[in-house]
Design an enzyme around this catalytic site. Structure first.
Site, PDB file in Angstrom:
ATOM      1  N   LEU A  41     -60.060  -8.583-120.709  1.00 34.08           N
ATOM      2  CA  LEU A  41     -61.074  -9.560-120.348  1.00 34.08           C
ATOM      3  C   LEU A  41     -60.809 -10.093-118.942  1.00 34.08           C
ATOM      4  CD1 LEU A  41     -61.093 -11.433-123.772  1.00 34.08           C
ATOM      5  CD2 LEU A  41     -63.001 -10.081-122.862  1.00 34.08           C
ATOM      6  N   GLY A  42     -61.773 -10.797-118.385  1.00 33.50           N
ATOM      7  CA  GLY A  42     -61.578 -11.428-117.089  1.00 33.50           C
ATOM      8  C   GLY A  42     -62.396 -10.829-115.966  1.00 33.50           C
ATOM      9  N   THR A  44     -63.930  -8.580-112.807  1.00 31.77           N
ATOM     10  CA  THR A  44     -63.420  -8.285-111.466  1.00 31.77           C
ATOM     11  C   THR A  44     -62.434  -9.348-111.000  1.00 31.77           C
ATOM     12  OG1 THR A  44     -65.382  -7.041-110.792  1.00 31.77           O
ATOM     13  CG2 THR A  44     -64.092  -8.062-109.034  1.00 31.77           C
ATOM     14  N   CYS A  45     -62.782 -10.617-111.181  1.00 32.51           N
ATOM     15  CA  CYS A  45     -61.959 -11.716-110.671  1.00 32.51           C
ATOM     16  C   CYS A  45     -60.519 -11.620-111.153  1.00 32.51           C
ATOM     17  CB  CYS A  45     -62.548 -13.054-111.092  1.00 32.51           C
ATOM     18  SG  CYS A  45     -61.493 -14.451-110.686  1.00 32.51           S
ATOM     19  N   LYS A  54     -54.622 -12.905-104.732  1.00 29.96           N
ATOM     20  CA  LYS A  54     -53.848 -14.108-104.418  1.00 29.96           C
ATOM     21  C   LYS A  54     -52.365 -13.880-104.678  1.00 29.96           C
ATOM     22  CE  LYS A  54     -57.758 -15.577-103.454  1.00 29.96           C
ATOM     23  NZ  LYS A  54     -58.364 -14.252-103.667  1.00 29.96           N
ATOM     24  N   GLY A 118     -72.100  -2.645-123.982  1.00 30.19           N
ATOM     25  CA  GLY A 118     -73.253  -3.285-124.600  1.00 30.19           C
ATOM     26  C   GLY A 118     -74.564  -2.784-124.027  1.00 30.19           C
ATOM     27  N   ILE A 188     -63.238 -10.827 -98.360  1.00 31.08           N
ATOM     28  CA  ILE A 188     -62.380  -9.803 -98.956  1.00 31.08           C
ATOM     29  C   ILE A 188     -61.636  -9.021 -97.877  1.00 31.08           C
ATOM     30  CG2 ILE A 188     -62.350  -7.683-100.327  1.00 31.08           C
ATOM     31  CD1 ILE A 188     -64.785  -8.804-101.853  1.00 31.08           C
ATOM     32  N   GLY A 274     -69.783  -6.200 -98.602  1.00 34.54           N
ATOM     33  CA  GLY A 274     -70.619  -6.959 -99.536  1.00 34.54           C
ATOM     34  C   GLY A 274     -70.645  -6.336-100.912  1.00 34.54           C
ATOM     35  N   HIS A 447     -49.394 -41.191 -97.609  1.00 35.95           N
ATOM     36  CA  HIS A 447     -48.783 -40.756 -96.354  1.00 35.95           C
ATOM     37  C   HIS A 447     -47.332 -40.359 -96.606  1.00 35.95           C
ATOM     38  CE1 HIS A 447     -47.800 -40.589 -92.090  1.00 35.95           C
ATOM     39  NE2 HIS A 447     -46.707 -41.307 -92.374  1.00 35.95           N
TER      40      HIS A 447
END
Length: 468
Positions: A41-42, A44-45, A54, A118, A188, A274, A447
């Site tokens: 699951l998840g 492309t991200c 990351k 699906g 990207i 893109g 600060h």
């Protein structure tokens, strides 16, 4: 013959939009099924986008610090070695933690993961074809289409994920390239280009538009261009890739700029020009599903399509292709299905580029405000005048605040600097409450922190910055 399985909600796609929609629907007491054909699951991200990139950005930032900045802190390091295989293994471990986390959340919230491809049929029937050849049909009261997007491919640079790479292949190059050419100077391209530059590759970024990060505030673009060039990225803006040839492990690219031509040779090419909406398993024409000119699903502000009880979210509906946008659209769709009077708003959605320095924006760029004819004020504050940034040695960049000249309402905030991906959240919250520059400026910030730069930029928009 097995009968159809009833469900209140069937979500087609298990990416950030789809899995969040499924979880939220289940939280609201709806019997929910999420259809996802990938092994995890998840989308492309989590699998080949936000999360693994990351992880590599973080690893490569450590390499850059050791090689270029450790000495400034009085730390002597010699003979730095890169174990690329181990770095890639760490990236895969991080991805696995996230995908397993989504599976856990499905179990916790009693979401059924229908593993397979699906297909949406008339009457909101969803057929799920599993890898073993078996098929299950769900009879859905409501359907949420969350089928995502795919990268654009250039006709003369077809992806093979070996030498001509999309984001997928660029995340698993087995060796540090000698010369990586990145076609496209967007998010990207700059993020993944930065990874491989830090690890030792020569990286050339070719962008068709006059500047990198098209659409971004021009002050931010100028600063980013300057800093990235100083870091070693070879940036060619206003340059077209007119053709390409592969011979063995070498790719030759024909470039055109201002009537002049040039040929670049590279051992790897990343094409990041893109992404486009995809509708796997959705026969839009056959179903009568209304699409826009770019193939995106047309929806209203409740994520409803023109088909009864069919919703669509995420990249397949176009707009900014951002995981957090998809997530919020998923929540809206689920809550509308549950009868809640909610609507999707896009004004306060931030955008982030995870280079170093980072770029984070929300609201309108200055050129957009100017084009509207609205009178406005601008305040800027450089990180070079921020105490915390100085202690870290990360003083490149600034915070820029654009406010209405009459009402002082925040219209846009644009940041380039250290950790601005985190600093932007304060401003996004302000946008949600229609805050003014003064609201940010009179709020006490601890600060020394980087966030003081946001306060000072807001004060600068009022003509009363303290520290600059």
């Amino acid at each position: 013959m097995a009968s159809n399985i009833p469900a209140d909600v069937v979500v087609i796609g298990g990416g950030p939009g789809g899995y969040v929609a499924a979880i939220r629907a289940a939280q609201l007491g709806l019997v929910t099924v999420c259809v996802e054909m990938d092994k995890t699951l998840g989308g492309t991200c989590v699998n080949v986008g936000c999360i693994p990139s990351k992880a590599l950005l973080n690893s490569s930032e450590h390499v850059e610090f050791i090689r270029q900045h450790a000495a400034e802190h009085g730390i002597g390091v010699s003979d730095v070695q890169i174990d690329l295989a181990r770095m890639m293994k760490r990236k895969e471990d991080v991805v696995a933690q996230n995908t397993k986390g989504v599976e856990f959340l499905f179990r916790k919230n009693k979401v059924t993961w229908a593993k397979g491809r699906g297909t949406l049929r008339a009457g909101n029937l969803v057929d799920v074809a599993a890898a073993d050849g078996s098929s299950t049909t769900y009879e859905a009261k409501n359907v949420i289409i969350a089928t995502g997007s795919l990268p654009f491919e250039l006709p003369f640079l077809k992806f093979d994920e070996e030498r001509v790479l999309s984001n997928i292949g660029a995340l698993k190059i087995p060796v540090v390239p000698k010369h990586l050419v990145v076609v496209g100077g967007g998010v990207i391209g700059l993020e993944l280009g930065s990874v491989w530059r830090r690890l030792g590759a020569k990286v050339t970024v070719v962008e068709l538009m006059p500047g990198i990060l098209p659409g971004t505030d021009e002050d931010v673009v100028k600063e980013a261009d300057k800093v990235f060039r100083k870091q070693g990225l070879d940036i060619r803006t206003g340059t077209k890739v007119a053709g390409a040839r592969r011979e063995g492990d070498t790719i030759s690219l024909d470039l055109e700029r201002d009537g002049a031509t040039e040929t670049l040779q590279a051992d790897y090419v990343l094409v990041s020009v893109g992404r486009k909406p995809v509708l796997g398993g959705i026969d839009a024409a056959g179903l009568g599903l209304a699409l826009g000119s770019r193939g995106e699903v047309l929806v209203d502000d409740q994520m409803r399509t023109n088909l009864p009880n069919v919703f669509a979210i995420g990249d397949c509906v176009g707009g900014k292709l951002l995981a957090h946008k998809a997530e919020e659209e998923g929540v809206i769709a689920a809550e509308v299905i549950a009868g809640k009077p909610v609507h999707m708003h896009y004004r306060s959605i931030p955008g982030v580029v995870y280079t170093w320095p980072e770029v984070a924006t929300v609201g309108l760029a200055e050129h957009e405000v100017k084009a509207s004819g609205r009178q406005y004020r601008v305040g800027k504050f450089p990180f070079s005048a921020n105490g915390r940034a100085r202690t870290a040695g990360d003083t490149a960049g600034f915070v820029k605040v654009i406010a209405d000249a009459t009402t002082d309402e925040l219209l846009g905030v644009h940041m380039i600097g250290p950790n601005v991906s985190e600093l932007i959240a304060e401003v996004v919250l302000g946008f949600e409450y229609r805050a003014s520059a003064e609201d940010i400026g009179i709020t006490v910030h601890a600060h020394p922190t980087l966030s003081e730069a946001t306060k000072e930029a807001a004060l600068a928009a009022l003509g009363r910055a303290i520290h600059f």
